[in-house]
Design a protein around this motif. Structure first.
Motif, PDB file in Angstrom:
ATOM      1  N   THR A   1      -2.734   6.419  -7.852  1.00  0.00           N
ATOM      2  CA  THR A   1      -1.431   6.090  -8.421  1.00  0.00           C
ATOM      3  C   THR A   1      -0.521   7.297  -8.270  1.00  0.00           C
ATOM      4  OG1 THR A   1      -1.889   6.916 -10.657  1.00  0.00           O
ATOM      5  CG2 THR A   1      -2.584   4.657 -10.173  1.00  0.00           C
ATOM      6  N   LYS A   2       0.700   7.151  -8.732  1.00  0.00           N
ATOM      7  CA  LYS A   2       1.649   8.265  -8.664  1.00  0.00           C
ATOM      8  C   LYS A   2       1.385   9.307  -9.756  1.00  0.00           C
ATOM      9  CE  LYS A   2       3.752   6.305  -5.249  1.00  0.00           C
ATOM     10  NZ  LYS A   2       3.576   6.817  -3.885  1.00  0.00           N
ATOM     11  N   ASN A   3       0.344   9.091 -10.572  1.00  0.00           N
ATOM     12  CA  ASN A   3       0.080   9.996 -11.694  1.00  0.00           C
ATOM     13  C   ASN A   3      -0.989  11.038 -11.391  1.00  0.00           C
ATOM     14  OD1 ASN A   3       1.938   8.617 -13.369  1.00  0.00           O
ATOM     15  ND2 ASN A   3       0.396   7.046 -13.800  1.00  0.00           N
ATOM     16  N   ILE A   4      -1.355  11.175 -10.135  1.00  0.00           N
ATOM     17  CA  ILE A   4      -2.332  12.198  -9.770  1.00  0.00           C
ATOM     18  C   ILE A   4      -1.743  13.576 -10.059  1.00  0.00           C
ATOM     19  CG2 ILE A   4      -3.386  13.310  -7.772  1.00  0.00           C
ATOM     20  CD1 ILE A   4      -4.003  10.683  -6.653  1.00  0.00           C
ATOM     21  N   PRO A   5      -2.564  14.525 -10.548  1.00  0.00           N
ATOM     22  CA  PRO A   5      -2.043  15.871 -10.818  1.00  0.00           C
ATOM     23  C   PRO A   5      -1.333  16.466  -9.610  1.00  0.00           C
ATOM     24  CG  PRO A   5      -4.265  15.632 -11.681  1.00  0.00           C
ATOM     25  CD  PRO A   5      -3.975  14.379 -10.916  1.00  0.00           C
ATOM     26  N   ASN A   6      -0.283  17.230  -9.869  1.00  0.00           N
ATOM     27  CA  ASN A   6       0.534  17.784  -8.794  1.00  0.00           C
ATOM     28  C   ASN A   6      -0.268  18.630  -7.813  1.00  0.00           C
ATOM     29  OD1 ASN A   6       3.004  16.644  -9.521  1.00  0.00           O
ATOM     30  ND2 ASN A   6       3.418  18.255 -11.017  1.00  0.00           N
ATOM     31  N   LEU A   7      -1.316  19.296  -8.312  1.00  0.00           N
ATOM     32  CA  LEU A   7      -2.108  20.154  -7.441  1.00  0.00           C
ATOM     33  C   LEU A   7      -2.796  19.376  -6.328  1.00  0.00           C
ATOM     34  CD1 LEU A   7      -3.746  22.540 -10.049  1.00  0.00           C
ATOM     35  CD2 LEU A   7      -2.112  23.164  -8.283  1.00  0.00           C
TER      36      LEU A   7
ATOM     37  N   ALA B   1       0.840  -1.207   0.000  1.00  0.00           N
ATOM     38  CA  ALA B   1       0.000   0.000   0.000  1.00  0.00           C
ATOM     39  C   ALA B   1       0.868   1.247   0.000  1.00  0.00           C
ATOM     40  CB  ALA B   1      -0.927  -0.005   1.211  1.00  0.00           C
ATOM     41  N   ARG B   2       1.944   1.225   0.762  1.00  0.00           N
ATOM     42  CA  ARG B   2       2.845   2.379   0.809  1.00  0.00           C
ATOM     43  C   ARG B   2       3.491   2.632  -0.544  1.00  0.00           C
ATOM     44  NH1 ARG B   2       3.679   4.608   5.466  1.00  0.00           N
ATOM     45  NH2 ARG B   2       3.099   3.530   7.382  1.00  0.00           N
ATOM     46  N   ASP B   3       3.687   1.584  -1.300  1.00  0.00           N
ATOM     47  CA  ASP B   3       4.340   1.725  -2.605  1.00  0.00           C
ATOM     48  C   ASP B   3       3.421   2.345  -3.644  1.00  0.00           C
ATOM     49  OD1 ASP B   3       6.608   0.589  -1.554  1.00  0.00           O
ATOM     50  OD2 ASP B   3       6.153  -1.439  -2.270  1.00  0.00           O
ATOM     51  N   THR B   4       2.105   2.259  -3.428  1.00  0.00           N
ATOM     52  CA  THR B   4       1.160   2.719  -4.451  1.00  0.00           C
ATOM     53  C   THR B   4       0.250   3.852  -3.991  1.00  0.00           C
ATOM     54  OG1 THR B   4      -0.423   1.002  -3.773  1.00  0.00           O
ATOM     55  CG2 THR B   4       1.096   0.456  -5.559  1.00  0.00           C
ATOM     56  N   MET B   5      -0.057   3.921  -2.700  1.00  0.00           N
ATOM     57  CA  MET B   5      -1.033   4.889  -2.216  1.00  0.00           C
ATOM     58  C   MET B   5      -0.368   6.228  -1.878  1.00  0.00           C
ATOM     59  SD  MET B   5      -3.810   3.086  -2.310  1.00  0.00           S
ATOM     60  CE  MET B   5      -5.035   3.881  -1.293  1.00  0.00           C
TER      61      MET B   5
ATOM     62  N   ASP C   1       1.594   9.204   7.814  1.00  0.00           N
ATOM     63  CA  ASP C   1       0.818   8.146   8.485  1.00  0.00           C
ATOM     64  C   ASP C   1      -0.421   8.693   9.180  1.00  0.00           C
ATOM     65  OD1 ASP C   1       2.547   6.168   7.659  1.00  0.00           O
ATOM     66  OD2 ASP C   1       3.729   6.192   9.492  1.00  0.00           O
ATOM     67  N   ARG C   2      -0.923   9.819   8.691  1.00  0.00           N
ATOM     68  CA  ARG C   2      -2.093  10.457   9.299  1.00  0.00           C
ATOM     69  C   ARG C   2      -3.248  10.634   8.316  1.00  0.00           C
ATOM     70  NH1 ARG C   2       1.359   9.997  12.842  1.00  0.00           N
ATOM     71  NH2 ARG C   2       1.437  11.154  14.826  1.00  0.00           N
ATOM     72  N   LEU C   3      -2.937  10.814   7.037  1.00  0.00           N
ATOM     73  CA  LEU C   3      -3.972  11.100   6.044  1.00  0.00           C
ATOM     74  C   LEU C   3      -3.779  10.191   4.836  1.00  0.00           C
ATOM     75  CD1 LEU C   3      -6.388  12.953   5.344  1.00  0.00           C
ATOM     76  CD2 LEU C   3      -4.756  14.551   4.325  1.00  0.00           C
ATOM     77  N   LEU C   4      -4.861   9.496   4.460  1.00  0.00           N
ATOM     78  CA  LEU C   4      -4.816   8.521   3.371  1.00  0.00           C
ATOM     79  C   LEU C   4      -5.698   8.975   2.215  1.00  0.00           C
ATOM     80  CD1 LEU C   4      -4.291   5.568   2.217  1.00  0.00           C
ATOM     81  CD2 LEU C   4      -6.418   4.946   3.396  1.00  0.00           C
ATOM     82  N   ALA C   5      -5.146   9.062   1.027  1.00  0.00           N
ATOM     83  CA  ALA C   5      -5.925   9.306  -0.193  1.00  0.00           C
ATOM     84  C   ALA C   5      -6.209   7.959  -0.833  1.00  0.00           C
ATOM     85  CB  ALA C   5      -5.153  10.205  -1.148  1.00  0.00           C
ATOM     86  N   PHE C   6      -7.486   7.669  -1.093  1.00  0.00           N
ATOM     87  CA  PHE C   6      -7.822   6.325  -1.571  1.00  0.00           C
ATOM     88  C   PHE C   6      -8.599   6.287  -2.882  1.00  0.00           C
ATOM     89  CE2 PHE C   6     -11.266   7.564   1.265  1.00  0.00           C
ATOM     90  CZ  PHE C   6     -12.411   7.170   0.582  1.00  0.00           C
TER      91      PHE C   6
ATOM     92  N   PRO D   1      -4.244  -2.990  -1.826  1.00  0.00           N
ATOM     93  CA  PRO D   1      -4.298  -3.098  -3.294  1.00  0.00           C
ATOM     94  C   PRO D   1      -5.298  -4.133  -3.786  1.00  0.00           C
ATOM     95  CG  PRO D   1      -2.015  -2.979  -2.533  1.00  0.00           C
ATOM     96  CD  PRO D   1      -2.864  -3.135  -1.305  1.00  0.00           C
ATOM     97  N   THR D   2      -5.604  -5.120  -2.945  1.00  0.00           N
ATOM     98  CA  THR D   2      -6.583  -6.140  -3.329  1.00  0.00           C
ATOM     99  C   THR D   2      -7.959  -5.534  -3.529  1.00  0.00           C
ATOM    100  OG1 THR D   2      -5.358  -7.781  -2.033  1.00  0.00           O
ATOM    101  CG2 THR D   2      -7.619  -8.343  -2.664  1.00  0.00           C
ATOM    102  N   TYR D   3      -8.299  -4.558  -2.694  1.00  0.00           N
ATOM    103  CA  TYR D   3      -9.632  -3.956  -2.753  1.00  0.00           C
ATOM    104  C   TYR D   3      -9.682  -2.684  -3.599  1.00  0.00           C
ATOM    105  CZ  TYR D   3     -10.735  -7.171   1.055  1.00  0.00           C
ATOM    106  OH  TYR D   3     -10.932  -8.296   1.824  1.00  0.00           O
ATOM    107  N   ALA D   4      -8.538  -2.199  -4.045  1.00  0.00           N
ATOM    108  CA  ALA D   4      -8.510  -0.954  -4.821  1.00  0.00           C
ATOM    109  C   ALA D   4      -9.419  -0.997  -6.050  1.00  0.00           C
ATOM    110  CB  ALA D   4      -7.072  -0.620  -5.224  1.00  0.00           C
TER     111      ALA D   4
END
Length: 322
Positions: free
Chosen positions: A288-294, A106-110, A115-120, A272-275
């Motif tokens: 993914t790592k392709n989210i716009p910079n903003l 999850a850390r590699d992709t999310m 460790d406080r805020l998760l974008a999903f 990643p199984t549930y993504a």
């Protein structure tokens, strides 16, 4: 000594059995409509049958934000989910959040901040239109601006976010403003032809369905794609030149009553199984790592909440020279 040890063991066994019988609690505060998020909650319940989930829906992100700031809700939430991540960041910074643990995959992709805020989930801003009244909508901001100016049939028939009252609408408009230099011209065209402002994607979609409006500008794809199912007269387009979007994020408040079940839920959201399941039901895209910079999770998002910065954008948005 053995007698008291046995007594303690009995109490421990009784406590474990009672906890198991009643299960754990999980209370989620969210501005995502229940009908959109319910399949994800059901998937979580299936995977974690001992956790009793209560999902509390708020009308919009600002109402949710104000509720957390007031801190008066009883009981308090274990997880807060919002599509206005700039407000989430402020809540985490100013009011505190508990750390959560996720797997290394999850850390590699999310996208995770401290460790406080998760974008999903990442969801685009799209345009929905009624083909019974409009044949097509241009797919670039420049062409859309010209199209609005040259199509009098659209007068009072375009609905859009009131960015002064909608945090999501403001976040989408801000992205247009920063990335596209002629955004003020487009805003002026929209204001001159129609001043139908709304705070809800669902409300705007219903207007387009009924014909009260012909076009809904910059609405969330998660709602739009689900809404147009079985409504073939409604179409969606995503602008090709300057796409905008939002990320849904989650955190565990500092005073969460059930931090363990909250952590389990964030592990579920980041697994990643549930993504693909989450993306499917939200009609969004896995993070993914392709989210716009903003939209990167960083303290830079706090700039969007700066009163001077926001007032400048609102001033541009409110200008009308017809």
């Amino acid at each position: 000594m053995d007698f008291w040890r046995k007594i303690c063991m009995c109490f421990c066994i009784l406590w474990i059995c009672t906890a198991s019988a009643y299960g754990e609690k999980l209370r989620i505060f969210s501005n995502t409509d229940t009908w959109v998020f319910e399949p994800i909650i059901e998937a979580f319940r299936t995977a974690h049958t001992t956790i009793d989930v209560e999902y509390v829906e708020y009308d919009n992100a600002i109402a949710l934000y104000n509720e957390i700031v007031a801190g008066q809700s009883k009981p308090l939430p274990d997880v807060v989910i919002s599509s206005a991540t700039h407000l989430q960041f402020e809540l985490v910074q100013d009011y505190g959040a508990l750390p959560f643990s996720v797997s290394q995959p999850a850390r590699d992709t999310m996208h995770i901040w401290n460790d406080r805020l998760l974008a999903f989930s990442y969801e685009k801003g799209v345009i929905v239109y009624n083909t019974q009244y409009i044949d097509r909508i241009p797919e670039t901001l420049y062409d859309l601006d010209i199209f609005i100016k040259q199509t009098p049939e659209l007068r009072n028939k375009i609905t859009r976010y009131d960015i002064d009252k909608s945090a999501v609408g403001y976040l989408l408009a801000m992205q247009n403003y920063v990335s596209y230099q002629d955004t003020p011209s487009l805003w002026n065209s929209l204001a001159c032809i129609s001043n139908d402002l709304d705070r809800s994607t669902l409300s705007m979609l219903r207007k387009v369905e009924s014909g009260e409006s012909y076009v809904a500008y910059n609405v969330l794809s998660s709602y739009a794609k689900k809404f147009i199912t079985l409504r073939p007269h409604l179409k969606i387009i995503a602008l090709q030149d300057y796409p905008v979007g939002i990320i849904r994020s989650a955190y565990i408040p500092q005073n969460a009553p059930n931090p363990h079940s909250a952590n389990v839920f964030l592990q579920f959201l980041s697994d990643p199984t549930y993504a693909p399941i989450i993306a499917k039901h939200l009609h969004g895209e896995p993070i993914t790592k392709n989210i716009p910079n903003l939209l990167k999770l960083s303290p830079g998002m706090l700039l969007f909440n700066d009163p001077y910065y926001k007032q400048n954008i609102l001033h541009q948005w409110q200008q009308r020279k017809c």
